[in-house]
Design an enzyme around this catalytic site. Sequence first.
Site, PDB file in Angstrom:
ATOM      1  N   HIS A   7       0.833  -1.208   0.000  1.00 20.46           N
ATOM      2  CA  HIS A   7       0.000   0.000   0.000  1.00 20.46           C
ATOM      3  C   HIS A   7       0.861   1.249   0.000  1.00 20.46           C
ATOM      4  O   HIS A   7       2.055   1.205   0.278  1.00 20.46           O
ATOM      5  CB  HIS A   7      -0.972   0.026   1.186  1.00 20.46           C
ATOM      6  CG  HIS A   7      -0.320   0.004   2.537  1.00 20.46           C
ATOM      7  ND1 HIS A   7      -0.096  -1.152   3.238  1.00 20.46           N
ATOM      8  CD2 HIS A   7       0.172   1.005   3.313  1.00 20.46           C
ATOM      9  CE1 HIS A   7       0.477  -0.855   4.398  1.00 20.46           C
ATOM     10  NE2 HIS A   7       0.666   0.444   4.475  1.00 20.46           N
ATOM     11  N   HIS A  78       3.979   7.130   3.849  1.00 24.54           N
ATOM     12  CA  HIS A  78       4.926   6.031   3.652  1.00 24.54           C
ATOM     13  C   HIS A  78       4.452   5.124   2.536  1.00 24.54           C
ATOM     14  O   HIS A  78       3.294   5.181   2.123  1.00 24.54           O
ATOM     15  CB  HIS A  78       5.125   5.216   4.937  1.00 24.54           C
ATOM     16  CG  HIS A  78       3.906   4.489   5.437  1.00 24.54           C
ATOM     17  ND1 HIS A  78       3.037   5.038   6.329  1.00 24.54           N
ATOM     18  CD2 HIS A  78       3.423   3.253   5.171  1.00 24.54           C
ATOM     19  CE1 HIS A  78       2.067   4.157   6.606  1.00 24.54           C
ATOM     20  NE2 HIS A  78       2.279   3.067   5.909  1.00 24.54           N
ATOM     21  N   GLU A 128       7.644   0.958   4.973  1.00 28.79           N
ATOM     22  CA  GLU A 128       7.120  -0.060   5.886  1.00 28.79           C
ATOM     23  C   GLU A 128       7.273  -1.429   5.234  1.00 28.79           C
ATOM     24  O   GLU A 128       7.119  -1.563   4.021  1.00 28.79           O
ATOM     25  CB  GLU A 128       5.627   0.227   6.144  1.00 28.79           C
ATOM     26  CG  GLU A 128       4.931  -0.763   7.047  1.00 28.79           C
ATOM     27  CD  GLU A 128       3.437  -0.466   7.200  1.00 28.79           C
ATOM     28  OE1 GLU A 128       2.879   0.313   6.401  1.00 28.79           O
ATOM     29  OE2 GLU A 128       2.826  -1.040   8.124  1.00 28.79           O
TER      30      GLU A 128
END
Length: 137
Positions: A7, A78, A128
């Site tokens: 994502h 992020h 991440e």
Amino acid sequence: MILSLDHIAIAVPDLERAIRRFADDFGLELAGTEDVVSAKTSTAFFPVPGTRIELVHPLNGTGPIVKYLEKRGGGMHHLCFSVDDIRAEMARLTGLGYRFLSEEPGVGAHESLVAFIHPKSSEGVLIELVEHTQEHP
Ligand code: CO
């Protein structure tokens, strides 16, 4: 091993307004919302082919997104790669000189395991890593 772009997360000052924008104006389908207590965020997920957009907002006015919003008023927060084995990836990347925000993975949305690479290690972009442990929207 990195499997996919899981994502892209956008920090939003008004979650309801941002949900309406992505749903109504951009025509994306809201897959769900989730309060992630461990990360102090309220999140909303919009799948797009191959990946998802994640809207992130402070949970009850606390957590790391507060500072980000104060500084920038919202923006790209992020990106996240899904990995098959988060501890193995953390060890491999640490060996290459990458710094992580925590030494051990934490619990993310949908009870996934997550870890963040310090943005100073990667051109100022917060990255991440997520290892999914169950089905997710
Ligand atoms: Co994320």
